[in-house]
Design a protein around this motif. Structure first.
Motif, PDB file in Angstrom:
ATOM      1  N   THR A 131       6.108   0.439  -6.980  1.00 34.82           N
ATOM      2  CA  THR A 131       5.063  -0.276  -5.798  1.00 34.82           C
ATOM      3  C   THR A 131       4.376  -1.682  -6.766  1.00 34.82           C
ATOM      4  O   THR A 131       4.962  -1.731  -8.182  1.00 34.82           O
ATOM      5  CB  THR A 131       3.710   1.115  -6.694  1.00 34.82           C
ATOM      6  OG1 THR A 131       2.938   0.155  -5.078  1.00 34.82           O
ATOM      7  CG2 THR A 131       2.912   0.831  -7.075  1.00 34.82           C
ATOM      8  N   ASN A 145      -6.195  -2.707  -3.530  1.00 31.34           N
ATOM      9  CA  ASN A 145      -5.938  -3.770  -3.009  1.00 31.34           C
ATOM     10  C   ASN A 145      -5.552  -4.606  -2.670  1.00 31.34           C
ATOM     11  O   ASN A 145      -6.204  -5.662  -1.965  1.00 31.34           O
ATOM     12  CB  ASN A 145      -7.031  -3.095  -1.886  1.00 31.34           C
ATOM     13  CG  ASN A 145      -6.810  -3.127  -0.759  1.00 31.34           C
ATOM     14  OD1 ASN A 145      -5.269  -3.282  -0.097  1.00 31.34           O
ATOM     15  ND2 ASN A 145      -7.902  -3.561   0.306  1.00 31.34           N
ATOM     16  N   TYR A 155      -2.292   8.930  -0.826  1.00 30.00           N
ATOM     17  CA  TYR A 155      -2.607   9.266  -1.715  1.00 30.00           C
ATOM     18  C   TYR A 155      -3.519   9.530  -2.496  1.00 30.00           C
ATOM     19  O   TYR A 155      -3.993  10.825  -4.010  1.00 30.00           O
ATOM     20  CB  TYR A 155      -1.772   7.588  -2.697  1.00 30.00           C
ATOM     21  CG  TYR A 155      -1.439   7.833  -4.635  1.00 30.00           C
ATOM     22  CD1 TYR A 155      -1.011   9.263  -5.254  1.00 30.00           C
ATOM     23  CD2 TYR A 155      -2.691   7.100  -4.756  1.00 30.00           C
ATOM     24  CE1 TYR A 155      -1.349   8.862  -6.713  1.00 30.00           C
ATOM     25  CE2 TYR A 155      -2.427   7.343  -6.023  1.00 30.00           C
ATOM     26  CZ  TYR A 155      -1.656   7.698  -7.495  1.00 30.00           C
ATOM     27  OH  TYR A 155      -1.692   7.760  -8.568  1.00 30.00           O
ATOM     28  N   LYS A 156      -4.327   8.794  -2.481  1.00 33.58           N
ATOM     29  CA  LYS A 156      -6.440   8.549  -3.039  1.00 33.58           C
ATOM     30  C   LYS A 156      -6.836   9.747  -2.131  1.00 33.58           C
ATOM     31  O   LYS A 156      -7.349  11.165  -3.069  1.00 33.58           O
ATOM     32  CB  LYS A 156      -6.981   7.826  -2.151  1.00 33.58           C
ATOM     33  CG  LYS A 156      -8.697   7.864  -2.750  1.00 33.58           C
ATOM     34  CD  LYS A 156      -8.172   7.171  -4.092  1.00 33.58           C
ATOM     35  CE  LYS A 156      -9.546   6.903  -4.553  1.00 33.58           C
ATOM     36  NZ  LYS A 156      -9.306   6.502  -5.842  1.00 33.58           N
ATOM     37  N   ASP A 176       0.868  -1.361   0.006  1.00 35.40           N
ATOM     38  CA  ASP A 176      -0.094  -0.237   0.190  1.00 35.40           C
ATOM     39  C   ASP A 176       0.874   1.304  -0.059  1.00 35.40           C
ATOM     40  O   ASP A 176       0.526   2.641   0.196  1.00 35.40           O
ATOM     41  CB  ASP A 176      -0.821  -0.022   1.062  1.00 35.40           C
ATOM     42  CG  ASP A 176       0.212   0.163   2.997  1.00 35.40           C
ATOM     43  OD1 ASP A 176       1.056   0.043   2.500  1.00 35.40           O
ATOM     44  OD2 ASP A 176      -0.657   0.569   3.598  1.00 35.40           O
ATOM     45  N   GLU A 202       1.191   6.692   1.151  1.00 31.29           N
ATOM     46  CA  GLU A 202       1.080   5.489   1.820  1.00 31.29           C
ATOM     47  C   GLU A 202      -0.300   5.449   0.590  1.00 31.29           C
ATOM     48  O   GLU A 202      -1.127   6.758   0.308  1.00 31.29           O
ATOM     49  CB  GLU A 202      -0.223   5.223   2.748  1.00 31.29           C
ATOM     50  CG  GLU A 202       1.476   4.930   4.214  1.00 31.29           C
ATOM     51  CD  GLU A 202       1.449   4.912   5.142  1.00 31.29           C
ATOM     52  OE1 GLU A 202      -0.163   5.205   5.724  1.00 31.29           O
ATOM     53  OE2 GLU A 202       2.260   4.349   5.934  1.00 31.29           O
ATOM     54  N   TYR A 203      -0.742   4.663   0.621  1.00 31.80           N
ATOM     55  CA  TYR A 203      -2.142   4.744  -0.899  1.00 31.80           C
ATOM     56  C   TYR A 203      -3.320   5.766  -0.125  1.00 31.80           C
ATOM     57  O   TYR A 203      -4.092   6.694  -0.990  1.00 31.80           O
ATOM     58  CB  TYR A 203      -3.347   3.769  -0.543  1.00 31.80           C
ATOM     59  CG  TYR A 203      -4.068   3.167  -1.754  1.00 31.80           C
ATOM     60  CD1 TYR A 203      -3.818   3.589  -3.326  1.00 31.80           C
ATOM     61  CD2 TYR A 203      -5.523   3.646  -1.179  1.00 31.80           C
ATOM     62  CE1 TYR A 203      -5.049   3.645  -3.635  1.00 31.80           C
ATOM     63  CE2 TYR A 203      -7.009   4.020  -1.718  1.00 31.80           C
ATOM     64  CZ  TYR A 203      -6.686   3.613  -3.377  1.00 31.80           C
ATOM     65  OH  TYR A 203      -7.376   3.638  -3.917  1.00 31.80           O
ATOM     66  N   PHE A 263      -1.299  -1.679  -4.602  1.00 27.09           N
ATOM     67  CA  PHE A 263      -1.828  -0.518  -4.861  1.00 27.09           C
ATOM     68  C   PHE A 263      -2.857  -0.462  -5.358  1.00 27.09           C
ATOM     69  O   PHE A 263      -3.430   0.779  -4.162  1.00 27.09           O
ATOM     70  CB  PHE A 263      -0.351   0.346  -4.602  1.00 27.09           C
ATOM     71  CG  PHE A 263      -0.388   1.516  -4.958  1.00 27.09           C
ATOM     72  CD1 PHE A 263      -0.026   2.064  -3.496  1.00 27.09           C
ATOM     73  CD2 PHE A 263      -1.176   2.898  -5.583  1.00 27.09           C
ATOM     74  CE1 PHE A 263       0.314   3.346  -3.043  1.00 27.09           C
ATOM     75  CE2 PHE A 263      -1.262   4.314  -4.744  1.00 27.09           C
ATOM     76  CZ  PHE A 263      -0.218   5.016  -4.095  1.00 27.09           C
TER      77      PHE A 263
END
Length: 198
Positions: free
Chosen positions: A87, A95, A118-119, A54, A114-115, A92
């Motif tokens: 990644t 999930n 990022y989101k 992640d 971390e995801y 990533f």
């Protein structure tokens, strides 16, 4: 993984992203708070098959490879070095548990996001969506190169294609067995081809 004792000291990734597309002060502040730095020893596993990765890494210095295991053989599928992002794609972005391993080939220093962070950036900062599109374009270009490489029937021409389309200075840093695996060439064939080109 060796964590950075002062994660805010070297925010290399902010300079990298800003070189792709100008970052707003708010996004810079957010990234400064969320980005972490780490390092990996030579040959250390960064992510293993069966895990969900992640984190989105940017290499500041060093080199990593992705590979999968077929029977007892390790098949190298990609190699990244400085100023490249890596990644596990399925881990990533979906999930899902990855089927590949990621390993450092040298002592490697990275920044990562971390995801969830990022989101958040994608949802709240328009410039991050521009960066995401540009990075996706770059990823697809590299994926296209890998497809071409896999279809070239001649070992020497595969090596030539790789040397033409990658940073030439990294060739001597890649362990020969991993480069041979990536190019689908026997190590002794690669050694002969490299001697012919030196």
């Amino acid at each position: 993984m060796l964590p950075n004792q002062n994660p805010k000291k070297n925010l290399y990734i902010i300079f990298f992203l800003n070189s792709i597309y100008p970052l707003s002060p708010n996004l810079k502040d957010y990234l400064a708070d969320k980005i972490k730095s780490c390092s990996f020893e030579k040959n250390e596993l960064i992510s293993t098959a069966g895990e969900v990765c992640d984190r989105l890494y940017l290499i500041k210095r060093g080199m990593v490879r992705g590979y999968f295991v077929s029977d007892t053989s390790e098949i190298t599928t990609w190699i990244d070095s400085e100023n490249e992002v890596f990644t596990s794609i399925t881990g990533f972005f979906r999930n899902q548990k990855s089927e590949e391993y990621i390993q450092s080939l040298e002592t490697t220093y990275c920044d990562y996001l971390e995801y969830k962070d990022y989101k958040y950036c994608l949802n709240h900062f328009p410039e991050m969506r521009h960066i995401n599109r540009i990075l996706l374009e770059e990823y697809y270009i590299l994926a296209e190169h890998r497809v071409y490489l896999a279809r070239i029937p001649n070992a020497g021409k595969r090596l030539d294609f790789f040397m033409k389309n990658r940073k030439p200075e990294i060739i001597d840093r890649i362990p020969r067995k991993h480069l041979a695996s990536y190019l689908a060439i026997r190590p002794e064939t690669l050694s002969r081809l490299m001697k012919e080109r030196s």
